[in-house]
Design a protein around this motif. Structure first.
Motif, PDB file in Angstrom:
ATOM      1  N   CYS A 154       0.972  -1.294  -0.079  1.00 18.83           N
ATOM      2  CA  CYS A 154       0.026  -0.114   0.030  1.00 18.83           C
ATOM      3  C   CYS A 154       0.983   1.268  -0.070  1.00 18.83           C
ATOM      4  O   CYS A 154       0.602   2.251  -0.541  1.00 18.83           O
ATOM      5  CB  CYS A 154      -0.711  -0.125   1.151  1.00 18.83           C
ATOM      6  SG  CYS A 154      -1.974  -1.454   1.196  1.00 18.83           S
ATOM      7  N   GLU A 155       1.890   1.323   0.579  1.00 21.14           N
ATOM      8  CA  GLU A 155       2.622   2.472   0.849  1.00 21.14           C
ATOM      9  C   GLU A 155       3.969   2.389  -0.177  1.00 21.14           C
ATOM     10  O   GLU A 155       4.354   3.610  -0.453  1.00 21.14           O
ATOM     11  CB  GLU A 155       3.428   2.571   2.165  1.00 21.14           C
ATOM     12  CG  GLU A 155       2.437   2.850   3.307  1.00 21.14           C
ATOM     13  CD  GLU A 155       2.747   2.051   4.519  1.00 21.14           C
ATOM     14  OE1 GLU A 155       3.749   1.969   4.978  1.00 21.14           O
ATOM     15  OE2 GLU A 155       1.711   1.593   5.232  1.00 21.14           O
TER      16      GLU A 155
ATOM     17  N   CYS B  51      -3.372  -4.346  -1.936  1.00 16.81           N
ATOM     18  CA  CYS B  51      -4.154  -2.897  -1.609  1.00 16.81           C
ATOM     19  C   CYS B  51      -5.083  -2.910  -2.907  1.00 16.81           C
ATOM     20  O   CYS B  51      -5.558  -1.775  -3.182  1.00 16.81           O
ATOM     21  CB  CYS B  51      -3.172  -1.783  -1.817  1.00 16.81           C
ATOM     22  SG  CYS B  51      -3.080  -0.920  -0.275  1.00 16.81           S
TER      23      CYS B  51
ATOM     24  N   SER C 284     -10.894  -4.075  -1.849  1.00 14.50           N
ATOM     25  CA  SER C 284     -11.372  -3.114  -0.814  1.00 14.50           C
ATOM     26  C   SER C 284     -13.253  -3.164  -0.920  1.00 14.50           C
ATOM     27  O   SER C 284     -13.526  -3.643  -2.171  1.00 14.50           O
ATOM     28  CB  SER C 284     -11.078  -1.764  -0.936  1.00 14.50           C
ATOM     29  OG  SER C 284     -11.467  -1.414  -2.568  1.00 14.50           O
TER      30      SER C 284
ATOM     31  N   ASP D 146      -2.740  -7.232   2.106  1.00 20.06           N
ATOM     32  CA  ASP D 146      -2.007  -5.753   2.238  1.00 20.06           C
ATOM     33  C   ASP D 146      -0.699  -5.969   2.972  1.00 20.06           C
ATOM     34  O   ASP D 146      -0.134  -4.858   3.051  1.00 20.06           O
ATOM     35  CB  ASP D 146      -3.214  -4.943   2.948  1.00 20.06           C
ATOM     36  CG  ASP D 146      -4.469  -4.891   1.771  1.00 20.06           C
ATOM     37  OD1 ASP D 146      -4.184  -5.173   0.552  1.00 20.06           O
ATOM     38  OD2 ASP D 146      -5.152  -4.149   2.083  1.00 20.06           O
TER      39      ASP D 146
END
Length: 1659
Positions: A104-105, A706, A709, A725
Motif C-alpha cells: 500500500c505504501e 491493496c 476493498s 495488504d
C-alpha cells in the motif's frame, strides 16, 4: 552432489555422498569423466571436475584455481555444499526483506524505509550474481559436472538473469511488475541448501511421470465437461428480468437487496428452468408488501414512491421480460460463456467450494435436471481424480522410501562387514536416546576418573600406612586390602569363555539382543536371572536402609495401582478444567482453584517419588517423564505466580496433562509412536509448506496488494477481510485458500480487481498446495502406518505361533541348548564346522541371505543349523521356523533384516517384516527340494513343517490338531472379520427336524429364491419410505395408501422372521436366530414396526403420544439396513469398516485429547466474548449496556466458546474446514466479556486457530486415511489369495491363446496386393498418430466456440467440422476394407469410430435441414447432437497408454467402489428419510433468516433431501445448514420441534463423519490397492510377452534347422551351431526393439534370462 574436496596440496580421491542423506552418510569414491585418460586424470587437482572451462582455463590456471579453492574448500565463503551457511543466511535475509514489502505504501518508494530495503536488495542481488560467476568459472557452464548440469543451479541462474533484466530495464519506463515477481522465487533456493527438504522435493519430482497421467486425465475431464457446459449454457447466466412496459424506474432489471451478489437469474420461456419472472417477489415498503398496479401516467416520471392512501404500488410486477443482460454473477467470474470461464467454474466444482451456487444458477436458468452434470463431475473429478492424485503420490512415496531404505541397509551392511567399530553395530536410536547415551557415557567416564584418583590416593595412603604397620610387624591386613577384587559375575565369565569361540560381530549381536543375553545368564545355571543386582554387603547400615527404601519405592511406583491412581487423578483433573463455563458462580471458581492446587501437589509428589526411585538418569531416560516434569514445574510456577494476582498464560499449560493419559493406553501409544516416527518427515514437510506459503504470499502481495476493498454504507472504503495488504494477512489468506474455505470469494475479488488471468494464481496455489503438498503429507502418514502395521503383524503372528507350542520352561530349555549347540558348532575361526551337522548345500540355502564377508554371514541364522539336542535327521527348514518363532515372540531385534529379497529372513519373526503379506513358504520349499529330494524324507519331519506348508502336502494334515493348521491364516481371518466362523443360513448344521412344519421352514429359507424375494420387498418398502413427507393430509388417498402399505410390509417381514425362528430355533444353541448380529438387527426392526402399529392403533386420538410415534417413525427409516446382510459385497465393506472401528477409535481418542485441550483453552480465551450487538447503527456502541439502552439486541453467535460442549461443537466445524474463517474472525474481533467486538482487535489469536487446523485438521484427521487404508489391506488378504489364483488361471489362458494365435497363419495372408497395402496402412503407427493430431485440432476448434461469437467464426467452424467428419468417414471405410466387417466390429475402438461417424453425419443433416427450414426441429436436439461430438475426444485414449492404465485401475476398482456406492446410497437414503421427518417443516422467512437452507436446499421431500445431503457430504456450507436447524422455538410456530437443537448436531456430525472421513477414505484405500495390483499385472504381462516371443523364436529356429537338415546329405556337422539360440534371440531382441515393441529394458533382460535357463544346445 555434495562435493567435499580436499585442498589441492594433496590429492586423495574426492568423496561424494552416495544415496540420500537419511541419517547415514556413506562416502564412496567417484570416477567420472570418461573423456580424460587415466594419467591425465591423476594429474588434475580435482579429477571429478571438467579439466578445461571456457576452452582456455585449466584447473591450475589462475582465476579458475582461486575459484575452485573457494567453491571446494570445506569452510568457504560461498560453499557449494548444500548446507552452506553463508549462502543460507543471505537467503534468509532476502526472505526478511521480501516480507517487509508493503504494497500500500511502497508504490513509488519515496520513504526512507523503502530506500534502505532497496539498497539491501541490491547487495543481495550482487551476492547471488558473484556466487554464480564464481561457480561458473570454477565448474564450467555446460556439461555433466558443470554449473548448469545441476537442476538447482538452473533455478539460481533463472533468478539471477531475471534480476539482470530488471536492472537493465530500470530506466526505460518498462512495466517491471512481471519481472519483479520473479524475485519471489528466491526463497526457493533454500530447498537446495536443506538436505531433507531436497529429498522430499526430489520425491515429489519422482511422482511427476505418474502425476502427468493424472493431469492428462484431468485435462480430458476438463475438456469434455467444459465443451458440454459451453454448448448448453453459454450466456445463460446473464438472464435477468427486464421491464416489459415503458416504465422508467431506477433499475432497468430486477435486483434483490444484496444486489449482484445473489442475482435473480430467470429462465427464458423456451427453457424449463426453476425461476420465471412471474416469481419476482412483490415490492415492499416499510415492511409492508405493495399490491397496487401503477397509475397510467406515462408522461410523468415515476419515482419509487407513488404511494396512494390505501397502499403502495408493486413495481416489481412489471419486471416480466426475461432476456440477456450485460453481467454474469459474482463480478463476472462465474459463467460458461467460453471454455476458459467454463474451466474456472469446473475447477471450483471439483474443489467442492461454492459449487452449489453455480449449480443453483444453472438449474434456475436452464433445467432442474442439470444437477446430473454436477454430480457426475463431482464423482469423476473430486472422488476419483483427486483421490487418484493422492494414491499416485502415496504409492510412489512408499516405493521410493523402500528404495532409500534398502540402499541404506546395503551401505550399513557394507560398513558392518568391516567389523571395525562397535558403534556401527547398534541400530541408531532416536536423537534423544543418542544424547542420553552420550551423557551417561560422560558421567561414567567422570566417575571412573574420580574412582581412579581416589584409589590412587587411597593406595598411596594405604601404602604409607602398611609400611608403618610392617615396621611394627603386622603385615597380614595390608595384603588383604591390596588383593581384594570383586568376583566375576556370571555374564562376564561367560563372555570370557565365548570370546575365543564366537566371532566378535556375533558376540555383539548376542549381547545387544536382551533375550539372548538373559538366556546366556541362564546357561550358567546360577540364579543370575533375577534382574536386580545383589545388594553388596555394605558396612554402612544407613546406605543399606536407603537402598532398601529405593527398592520398595520402585516397586510402588511400578505397581499398577499407583499408575491407575495417577490416571484417575488426570481424568478428574481434566473434568475439573472442563466444567468451567461463562457466568459460573463464585463458589465453583473457588472450588476449582483449590482442586487445582490439590492436583498440582499430587503430581509434584508423583514426580518426587519417581525421581527417588529411579535416580535422575533413570528418570529422564523416558521422554514421557521429561514431559511430565515440565508440566509439573509450570503448574508450580503458575500457582506461585498467581499469588501476585491475575490469571497467567501458564494456566493453559495445565491442559497438557490430558496428554499424560497416553502413557497408560498402549493402543493409543502405538498410534502416537507412528506419529512420532513420521515426525522427522512431517517437520520437513512443514518447512516445505512454510516456504510454499511464504512464496505465494509475497507473490500475492505483488499481484493483489491493496486492491481488495469494500465500500461501507456510509461511503468509506475498507479493505476486505481476505486481503494481501501485509505479509501477515497475505499468509492468512493463502492458508485459507489452502484449506479450501471460501477460496472462491478471494478468486472473484482477484479476478474483478485485476484481470480474469488472476485465476491462474489461485488455480496454481490450489493445485500445488492442496493436491500435491497436502497429499504428500497423507502419503507420509499412510507410509508410516503401513510400515508399523507390517512390523506389528509379524510380531502378532509369532505370538500366535508360540502359543501353539509347549509351556515356557520347555522354550527356555530349547533356547539354552540351541545356544550351547551353536557355540559348540563354531570352530575357532568362526565358521560352522560342516562335519557337525548336515550337508552344506542345504545350509547355504537356509541361511536367509549371505552377507558380503563370511565373518558375519552366519549372523543369527546360525540357529537354523542347530539341532534339538538329538541325533535324528531333522529338516532344517521346519526347524528354522519353529525355533525362531520361539526365540523372542514380541521383541524387536537390534538389527534390520539383511535384505528385502529374502522372504523369510530369520529376524523377520522378531518383528520387522518388510513385506505386506506373510507369504507361504511352500514356494521356497519346492525350490529347495525339487526333484527326488522331497520323497525321501521321513514322516517325522512332516509334523514340523505342516504348519507352514499345508498347501504342499494335504496328506500330512491328518497328523495335526486343528489349532496348528496354518495358524497365521486362521488368525488373520478372525483378526479381520471379527468372527472366525461365519454363519451361513444355507448350511444347516442341525439334523433336520422330523416335524413337518420345521422341515418345511428349513427348506424355504435354504431355497435360493428366498433371499431375492425378501430383497424385492425391502426395495418396495424403501420406495414407500421415500414417499413419506410431513405435509401429507391425514385422510388423503396418499396417506391411506402409505399406512396400508406399512401394515402389509410389517406383516411380510414378521412372517419372514417367524419362518427363520421356526427353522433355526430362537436363541439357545449354536446357529440359532439370535446368534447372527444381522438377524438381531432384522428382529429389532420388526419389533419396532409392530410397536409403531400397535401404538398408532391404540391412540387414534389424543396428542400426548405424538412424541413416541415420531420416534418410532424415525426408527422405521432404518429398514433399508436389511439390504446389507443380503448383498455379499456390501457385507464385506461393512465388516471392513466395523473392524477398522478399533484403530479408528484410537485415532478418535487422540482427536478427542486434542479437541479437549483446545476446547478448554478456547473456553479460557473466549468465554463470554462471542456476543455482539445487532441493530441498524452499531458504530458507537462499545458494550452490552450501550446496546440494551439503544433498544438493540445483544446476541450470542451460534458457534461460541462459552462452555466445553459449545467449544467442541465450534472446533468440530473448524476441523471440517467449512466455515472456519468466520469463527476465526469472531475470535480475532473479540474484545472482552460483554464488550462489542472490534475488527481485528487481537491478531495473536490467529495462532490458536491456525495451530488447531494444522495439528488436528491436516495432521490427525489425515491419520484416518492411514488407518482405513491399513485395515483395508488387512481385510483384503483373504480375498487376495483367491484373486491371485484366478489371475494365474487367466494368465495361463492368455498365454495359451497368444501361443495359438502366433502359430496360426495370419488372416491377411490371402489378401490381394491392393488390400494388403490398405491393411499395412491401417495397422501402421503413423495412421494412429495422424488421427490423434486431427482429433487434437478438432478438440481445439470445438473449444474456441463462445457466447456472442462473430458470424465468420461460426462459418469457419462449420466447414472445419465437415472436413473432420470426412476424415473420420474415410478412416472408417479404410478399416472396413482392411479388416472385413466381422473382424472390424469385434474391436471396441472400431465400434466407437462408427458411432462417432454416425453421430456426426446425423448432426450435420439436422443442422442443414434447420438452416433450410425444411423441417421444424427443436433447437435442443441440435444442441445435444453438437454436445455428442465430444465423443471424438475418447479416441485419444487409444494413444495415451499411461492414462489408459490409470483408467483401467479405476475400472478394476469399480466393483468395489460400486459396493461403496451402494453403502453411500443406503446411508443417504436413511439420513434423507430421517431428515424429511425431522426438518421437513422448517421454512425460511424474514423472522427466521437462513444461512444454508434455501428453496434449492430443503428437506421438504425425499428428492430434495437427497440432493441437500449430497451437498453436505461434499462439505459445502453444511455448517450453515446445521445453523438453520438449530432453531429456538417461538410460541407461534406450530410445527417447531423443541428437541431440534439437541438432535440436529448429532444428525449432522454423525453424517459428516461417516460421509467425509470414513467412506471417502475407503475409496482411497480401494484405489490404492488396485493401482499397486495393476502395476504388478503390467510387469507380468511384459514377462508373458517375452516368454511367447522367445518360444516363437525357438519354433522358427527348429523349422530352420529342420530344413537345413533335409538339405544336408547326411554328413554329421561338428562345430559351432549356425543358428544358435543365442544368435536367434539376439536377432529377435534387435527386431523387437526396432519395431518399438520392446521399450522396456527389463523385458529384454528377462528374455535373455529365460534363454539361459533353458540352456538349449544346437538343435
Amino acid at each position: 552432489l555434495s562435493l567435499s574436496l580436499s585442498p589441492p596440496s594433496s590429492f586423495p580421491e574426492p568423496e561424494v555422498e552416495v544415496g540420500p542423506t537419511l541419517g547415514v552418510r556413506i562416502r564412496a569414491p567417484i570416477r567420472d569423466p570418461d573423456c580424460v585418460s587415466e594419467e591425465e586424470q591423476q594429474q588434475q587437482p580435482y579429477p571429478v571436475l571438467a579439466p578445461m572451462a571456457f576452452f582456455c582455463l585449466k584447473q591450475t590456471t589462475r582465476p579458475r584455481n582461486w575459484c575452485l579453492r573457494i567453491v571446494c574448500n570445506p569452510y568457504p565463503f560461498i560453499c557449494w555444499k548444500p548446507n552452506s551457511h553463508i549462502s543460507m543466511l543471505v537467503i534468509l535475509l532476502n526472505c526478511v526483506t521480501l516480507g517487509m514489502f508493503q504494497p500500500c505504501e511502497d508504490v513509488t518508494c519515496q520513504s526512507e524505509w523503502c530506500r534502505i530495503l532497496q539498497v539491501l536488495d541490491d547487495c543481495i542481488f550482487a551476492f547471488f550474481a558473484v556466487e554464480m560467476v564464481i561457480k561458473m568459472v570454477a565448474l564450467g557452464i555446460f556439461g555433466s559436472n558443470c554449473y548448469l548440469g545441476d537442476k538447482w543451479n538452473q533455478l539460481d541462474f533463472v533468478i539471477v538473469m531475471a534480476g539482470v533484466l530488471e536492472y537493465s530495464l530500470d530506466g526505460h519506463n518498462a512495466s517491471l511488475s512481471a519481472i519483479r515477481t520473479v524475485r519471489v522465487l528466491r526463497p526457493l533456493r533454500a530447498i537446495n541448501r536443506v538436505p531433507s527438504m531436497r529429498i522430499l522435493v526430489t520425491l515429489l519430482l519422482d511422482t511427476l511421470p505418474m502425476l502427468g497421467n493424472v493431469l492428462l486425465l484431468c485435462f480430458f475431464v476438463f475438456f469434455i465437461f467444459g465443451i458440454v457446459g459451453v454448448q448448453l449454457w453459454a450466456g445463460l447466466l446473464r438472464n435477468r428480468c427486464f421491464l416489459g412496459e415503458n416504465h422508467r424506474i431506477i433499475n432497468e432489471y430486477y435486483m434483490s437487496e444484496e444486489g449482484e451478489d445473489s442475482p435473480f437469474i430467470c429462465s427464458a420461456p423456451r427453457e424449463n428452468g426453476m425461476l420465471r419472472c412471474s416469481s419476482v417477489p412483490p415490492y415492499t415498503e416499510g415492511g409492508v408488501e405493495c399490491t397496487l398496479p401503477a397509475p397510467h401516467l406515462s408522461s410523468a416520471l415515476i419515482g419509487m414512491g407513488g404511494a396512494s392512501v390505501n397502499g403502495c404500488v408493486n413495481w416489481n410486477q412489471y419486471y416480466n421480460v426475461c432476456q440477456r443482460g450485460n453481467y454474469n454473477p459474482h463480478k463476472g467470474a462465474v459463467n460458461f460463456d467460453n471454455i476458459g470461464y467454463a474451466w474456472i467454474a469446473i475447477f471450483q466444482v471439483i474443489t467442492l467450494e461454492g459449487w452449489v451456487d453455480i449449480m443453483y444458477y444453472v438449474m434456475d436458468a436452464h433445467s432442474f435436471y442439470n444437477f446430473i452434470y454436477f454430480i457426475l463431475l463431482i464423482i469423476v473429478g473430486s472422488f476419483f481424480m483427486i483421490n487418484l492424485c493422492l494414491v499416485v503420490i502415496a504409492t510412489q512415496f512408499s516405493e521410493t522410501k523402500q528404495r532409500e531404505n534398502a540402499l541404506m541397509r546395503e551401505q550399513r551392511a557394507r560398513y558392518m562387514s568391516n567389523d571395525s567399530t562397535l558403534a556401527s553395530y547398534s541400530e541408531p536410536g532416536s536423537c534423544y536416546e543418542e544424547m542420553l547415551r552420550y551423557i551417561s557415557h560422560l558421567y561414567r567416564k567422570f566417575t571412573r576418573r574420580l574412582q581412579r584418583i581416589y584409589s590412587g590416593w587411597h593406595r598411596l595412603v594405604m601404602g604409607c600406612f602398611c609400611a608403618t604397620k610392617a615396621a611394627q610387624g603386622q603385615p597380614g591386613k595390608c595384603l588383604t586390602v591390596s588383593t581384594h577384587f570383586p568376583p566375576l559375575t556370571g555374564r562376564q565369565r561367560l563372555l570370557y569363555q565365548l570370546a575365543g569361540v564366537v566371532p566378535s560381530p556375533l558376540l555383539l549381536e548376542l549381547l545387544s539382543c536382551p533375550m539372548c543375553a538373559r538366556s546366556l545368564e541362564t546357561l550358567e545355571g546360577g540364579r543370575g536371572r533375577s534382574r536386580r543386582p545383589r545388594v553388596v554387603e555394605y558396612k554402612n547400615g544407613v546406605v543399606r536402609a536407603w537402598v532398601g527404601f529405593r527398592e520398595k519405592l520402585k516397586r510402588i511406583v511400578e505397581s499398577k495401582y499407583f499408575n491407575r491412581g495417577i490416571m484417575i487423578a488426570i481424568l478428574v483433573n481434566t473434568l475439573s478444567m472442563g466444567i468451567e463455563y461463562h457466568e459460573q458462580p463464585e463458589e465453583l471458581t473457588d472450588v476449582l482453584e483449590i482442586s487445582n492446587i490439590v492436583f498440582t501437589s499430587m503430581f509434584v509428589l508423583e514426580m518426587g517419588f519417581m525421581l527417588l526411585a529411579f535416580g535422575l538418569l533413570g528418570y529422564i531416560r523416558n521422554p514421557y517423564n521429561i514431559f511430565d516434569s515440565i508440566i509439573v514445574i509450570i503448574s508450580v510456577w503458575e500457582i506461585i505466580g498467581q499469588a501476585d494476582g491475575g490469571l497467567s498464560v501458564l494456566r493453559t499449560f495445565r491442559l497438557l496433562r490430558v496428554l499424560k493419559l497416553v502413557r497408560f493406553l498402549p493402543a493409543l501409544r502405538r498410534q502416537l509412536v507412528v506419529l512420532m516416527k513420521t515426525m522427522d518427515n512431517v517437520a520437513t514437510f512443514c518447512m516445505l509448506l512454510m516456504l510454499f506459503i511464504f512464496t505465494f504470499s509475497i507473490l500475492g502481495m505483488h499481484l493483489f496488494g491493496c486492491k481488495f476493498s469494500l465500500e461501507t454504507e456510509n461511503g468509506d472504503t475498507i479493505p476486505d477481510r481476505k486481503n494481501f495488504d501485509s505479509l501477515l494477512w497475505a499468509i492468512v489468506t493463502v492458508f485459507q485458500i489452502l484449506t479450501q474455505e471460501d477460496w472462491n470469494v478471494v478468486l472473484y475479488n482477484g479476478m474483478a480487481s485485476t484481470s480474469p488471468w488472476a485465476a491462474l494464481y489461485f488455480v496454481a496455489l490450489m493445485t500445488f498446495g492442496n493436491y500435491v503438498l497436502f497429499n504428500l503429507l497423507v502419503a507420509i502418514l499412510v507410509e508410516g502406518f503401513q510400515a508399523e502395521g507390517d512390523a506389528n503383524r509379524s510380531e502378532s503372528d509369532d505370538e500366535k505361533k508360540s502359543d501353539n507350542f509347549e509351556e515356557d520352561e520347555k522354550v527356555e530349555q530349547l533356547r539354552d541348548t540351541e545356544l550351547k549347540m551353536y557355540s559348540l558348532m563354531m570352530t575357532a575361526n568362526g565358521h560352522v564346522d560342516p562335519r557337525g551337522s548336515m550337508a552344506p548345500p542345504i545350509i547355504m540355502r537356509t541361511a536367509a541371505t549371505p552377507m558380503p564377508t563370511p565373518k558375519s554371514s552366519l549372523g543369527p541364522d546360525g540357529h537354523a543349523e542347530s539341532r534339538r539336542g538329538s541325533s535324528t535327521s531333522m529338516d532344517p527348514l521346519a526347524y528354522d521356523q519353529h525355533s525362531l518363532s520361539l526365540s523372542s515372540p514380541g521383541r524387536r531385534s537390534p538389527l534390520p533384516p539383511r535384505s528385502w529379497g529374502s522372504r523369510r529372513s530369520s529376524w523377520n519373526s522378531l518383528g520387522r517384516a518388510p513385506s505386506l503379506k506373510r507369504r507361504d513358504t511352500s514356494g521356497e520349499r519346492e525350490s529347495l527340494l525339487s526333484g527326488e529330494g522331497g520323497e525321501e524324507e521321513d514322516g517325522g519331519q512332516d509334523k514340523g513343517e505342516a504348519g507352514g506348508n499345508n498347501r504342499l502336502r494335504p496328506e500330512s494334515l491328518e497328523l495335526l490338531p486343528a489349532s496348528t493348521l496354518c495358524p497365521s491364516i486362521i488368525a488373520e481371518y478372525s483378526d479381520c472379520n471379527g468372527r472366525t466362523v461365519t454363519y451361513d443360513p444355507n448350511v444347516n448344521s442341525e439334523p433336520k427336524d422330523d416335524s413337518s412344519l420345521r422341515g418345511w421352514c428349513q427348506s424355504v429359507i435354504s431355497h435360493k429364491l428366498f433371499d431375492h424375494v425378501v430383497l424385492v420387498f425391502i426395495f418396495l418398502n424403501c420406495i414407500t419410505i421415500a414417499l413419506e413427507r410431513p405435509e401429507i393430509q391425514l385422510h388423503s388417498k396418499e396417506r391411506v395408501f402409505l399406512s396400508v402399505s406399512n401394515y402389509v410390509f410389517t406383516v411380510i417381514f414378521l412372517a419372514e422372521m417367524a419362518i427363520k425362528v421356526v427353522a433355526l430355533g430362537f436363541c439357545f444353541g449354536k446357529q440359532t436366530y439370535l446368534q447372527s448380529s444381522w438377524n438381531v438387527l432384522d428382529g429389532f426392526l420388526v419389533f419396532v414396526s409392530l410397536v409403531d402399529i400397535l401404538v398408532s392403533l391404540a391412540y387414534t386420538s389424543g396428542n400426548r403420544i405424538l412424541g413416541i410415534l415420531r420416534v418410532l417413525r424415525l426408527l422405521r427409516t432404518l429398514r433399508p439396513l436389511r439390504v446389507i446382510s443380503r448383498a455379499p459385497g456390501l457385507k464385506l465393506v461393512v465388516e471392513t469398516l466395523i473392524t477398522s472401528l478399533r484403530p479408528i477409535g484410537n485415532i478418535v481418542l487422540i482427536c478427542c485429547a486434542f479437541f479437549i485441550v483446545f476446547g478448554i483453552l478456547g473456553v479460557q480465551l473466549f468465554k463470554g466474548k462471542f456476543y455482539h450487538c445487532e441493530g441498524p447503527d452499531t458504530k458507537n456502541i462499545t458494550n452490552k449496556s450501550d446496546c440494551l439502552q439503544a433498544n438493540y439486541r445483544w446476541i450470542r453467535r451460534k458457534y461460541n466458546f462459552d462452555n466445553l460442549v459449545q467449544a467442541l461443537m465450534s472446533l468440530f466445524v473448524l476441523s471440517c474446514k467449512d466455515g472456519w474463517v468466520n469463527i476465526m474472525y469472531d475470535g480475532l474481533d473479540a474484545v472482552g466479556v460483554d464488550q462489542q467486538p472490534i475488527r481485528n482487535h487481537n491478531p495473536w489469536m490467529l495462532l490458536y486457530f491456525i495451530s488447531f487446523l494444522l495439528i488436528v485438521s491436516f495432521f490427525v484427521l489425515n491419520m484416518f486415511v492411514g488407518v482405513v487404508v491399513e485395515n483395508f489391506h488387512k481385510c483384503r488378504q483373504d480375498q487376495e489369495e483367491e484373486e491371485a489364483r484366478l489371475r494365474e488361471e487367466k494368465r495361463l489362458k492368455m498365454i495359451e491363446k497368444k501361443r495359438r494365435k502366433a502359430k496360426q497363419r495370419p488372416y491377411y495372408a490371402d489378401y490381394s496386393p491392393m488390400r494388403l497395402s490398405i491393411h499395412t496402412l491401417c495397422t501402421s503407427h503413423y495412421l494412429d498418430l495422424f488421427i490423434t493430431f486431427i482429433i487434437c485440432i478438432n478438440v481445439f476448434t470445438m473449444s474456441i466456440e463462445h457466447y456472442n461469437q462473430p458470424q465468420y467464426l461460426e462459418e469457419v467452424l462449420k466447414y472445419c467440422n465437415y472436413v473432420f467428419t470426412c476424415i473420420f468417414i474415410v478412416e472408417a471405410l479404410l478399416k472396413l476394407a482392411a479388416f472385413g466387417i466381422q473382424r472390424f466390429f469385434k474391436d471396441r475402438w472400431n465400434q466407437l469410430d462408427i458411432a462417432i461417424v454416425a453421430l456426426s453425419i446425423m448432426g450435420i443433416t439436422l443442422e442443414e435441414l434447420k438452416m433450410n427450414a425444411a423441417l421444424p426441429i427443436n433447437p435442443t436436439i441440435i444442441r445435444i447432437m453438437r454436445v455428442l461430438r465430444i465423443a471424438r475426444v475418447l479416441k485419444l485414449l487409444k494413444m495415451a497408454t499411461g492414462m489408459r492404465s490409470l483408467l483401467d485401475t479405476v475400472m478394476q476398482a469399480l466393483p468395489q467402489v460400486g459396493n461403496l456406492g451402494l453403502l453411500f446410497m443406503l446411508l443417504f437414503f436413511i439420513y434423507a428419510a430421517l431428515g424429511v421427518e425431522l426438518f421437513g417443516r422448517l421454512v425460511c422467512n424474514d423472522n427466521n433468516p437462513c444461512e444454508g437452507l434455501s428453496r434449492h436446499a430443503t428437506f421438504e421431500n425425499f428428492g430434495m433431501a437427497f440432493l441437500t445431503l449430497f451437498r453436505v457430504s461434499t462439505g459445502d456450507n453444511w455448517n450453515g445448514i446445521m445453523k438453520d436447524t438449530l432453531r429456538e422455538c417461538h410460541p407461534e410456530d406450530r410445527h417447531c420441534l423443541s428437541y431440534l437443537p439437541l438432535v440436529s448436531p448429532i444428525y449432522f456430525v454423525t453424517f459428516v463423519l461417516m460421509a467425509q472421513f470414513v467412506l471417502v477414505n475407503v475409496v482411497v484405500a480401494v484405489l490404492m490397492k488396485h493401482l499397486e495390483e495393476s502395476n504388478k499385472e503390467a510387469k507380468e504381462d511384459a514377462e508373458m510377452d517375452a516368454e511367447i516371443a522367445l518360444e516363437m523364436a525357438m519354433e522358427n529356429q527348429r523349422k530352420l534347422s529342420a530344413t537345413s537338415d533335409n538339405s544336408s546329405v547326411g554328413g554329421t556337422y561338428v562345430g559351432p551351431c549356425p543358428h544358435s539360440p543365442g544368435q536367434v534371440v539376439r536377432t529377435l531382441l534387435y527386431s523387437l526393439v526396432k519395431q518399438g515393441n520392446l521399450t522396456n529394458p527389463e523385458t529384454a533382460s528377462l528374455i535373455m534370462g529365460v534363454m539361459e535357463d533353458r540352456s538349449i544346445g544346437c538343435m
